[in-house]
Design an enzyme around this catalytic site. Structure first.
Site, PDB file in Angstrom:
ATOM      1  N   ASP A 132      -7.185  31.524   9.551  1.00 47.33           N
ATOM      2  CA  ASP A 132      -8.291  32.017  10.405  1.00 47.33           C
ATOM      3  C   ASP A 132      -9.297  32.714   9.817  1.00 47.33           C
ATOM      4  O   ASP A 132      -8.930  33.792   9.703  1.00 47.33           O
ATOM      5  CB  ASP A 132      -7.565  32.573  11.803  1.00 47.33           C
ATOM      6  CG  ASP A 132      -8.614  32.780  12.703  1.00 47.33           C
ATOM      7  OD1 ASP A 132      -9.574  31.962  13.051  1.00 47.33           O
ATOM      8  OD2 ASP A 132      -8.846  34.073  13.289  1.00 47.33           O
TER       9      ASP A 132
ATOM     10  N   GLU B 274      -9.397  26.815   9.993  1.00 37.91           N
ATOM     11  CA  GLU B 274     -10.255  26.509  10.929  1.00 37.91           C
ATOM     12  C   GLU B 274     -11.645  26.047  10.436  1.00 37.91           C
ATOM     13  O   GLU B 274     -11.982  26.725   9.519  1.00 37.91           O
ATOM     14  CB  GLU B 274     -10.348  27.612  11.942  1.00 37.91           C
ATOM     15  CG  GLU B 274     -10.936  27.449  13.064  1.00 37.91           C
ATOM     16  CD  GLU B 274     -10.722  28.507  14.040  1.00 37.91           C
ATOM     17  OE1 GLU B 274     -10.046  28.712  14.897  1.00 37.91           O
ATOM     18  OE2 GLU B 274     -11.785  29.404  13.966  1.00 37.91           O
TER      19      GLU B 274
ATOM     20  N   ASP C 205      -5.525  37.579  15.415  1.00 37.03           N
ATOM     21  CA  ASP C 205      -5.898  36.626  13.796  1.00 37.03           C
ATOM     22  C   ASP C 205      -4.758  36.185  13.259  1.00 37.03           C
ATOM     23  O   ASP C 205      -4.841  34.967  12.893  1.00 37.03           O
ATOM     24  CB  ASP C 205      -6.711  37.738  13.069  1.00 37.03           C
ATOM     25  CG  ASP C 205      -7.987  38.078  13.578  1.00 37.03           C
ATOM     26  OD1 ASP C 205      -8.938  37.275  13.722  1.00 37.03           O
ATOM     27  OD2 ASP C 205      -8.081  39.598  13.865  1.00 37.03           O
TER      28      ASP C 205
END
Length: 171
Positions: free
Chosen positions: A7, A66, A138
């Site tokens: 992430d 991502e 996160d």
């Protein structure tokens, strides 16, 4: 299969490595990379080095990350893109294949709702991966990216198996 989920962020980058076998996932390790440098180029170097360290320690087979989403602030989106680039470069240097997933697709795959909030993602990661306590937001997002990739690969394998069976004359 060991999957490194990332992430990305220029201030905090979440990471997670899961092992996925026969529809069961297990966390091998997760956390965050928090660059200490104030200057942006040095922060990117710390992200790169942190991802290299995670790869060396946890030995993933692939990277799932991502993809960039449209941000209200163009400058933020550009910085996010740079952080992604640092992580992707570390993975490709180690010979890992890179797979990208949109944020909505990740949430849909692991929560069932494309617009799920961070708390829902944290809760589902704790439940699905049987974590003793919730991961930070996160790290939970990184776990979700990795699990999304595992589910995607599993579904693609099923579809290919079905197509092969149909081509071979079996229903």
């Amino acid at each position: 299969m060991r999957i490194l989920g990332i992430d990305p962020g220029s201030r905090v980058t979440g990471f997670a490595v899961i092992e996925y076998d026969r529809s069961r996932g297990r966390s091998c390790g997760h956390g965050v990379i928090r660059p200490k440098a104030k200057a942006f180029p040095e922060r990117l170097g710390e992200i790169f080095a942190g991802v290299v360290e995670v790869i060396d320690e946890l030995k993933p087979d692939v990277l799932a990350i991502e993809s960039v989403f449209v941000a209200r602030n163009a400058q933020s989106a550009i910085k996010l893109g740079h952080a992604r680039g640092a992580a992707i470069c570390a993975a490709t240097q180690a010979g890992l294949a890179v797979h990208e997933y949109a944020p909505r697709a990740i949430k849909l795959a692991v929560v069932g709702i494309g617009g799920a909030d961070k708390e829902q993602v944290q809760h589902m990661m704790q439940q699905l991966l049987r974590l003793a306590e919730p991961a930070s937001s996160d790290a939970a997002d990184a776990l979700a990216v990795a699990l999304c990739h595992a589910h995607t690969q599993q579904n693609e394998a099923r579809l290919l198996g079905s197509a092969s069976a149909m081509i071979g004359g079996r229903p």
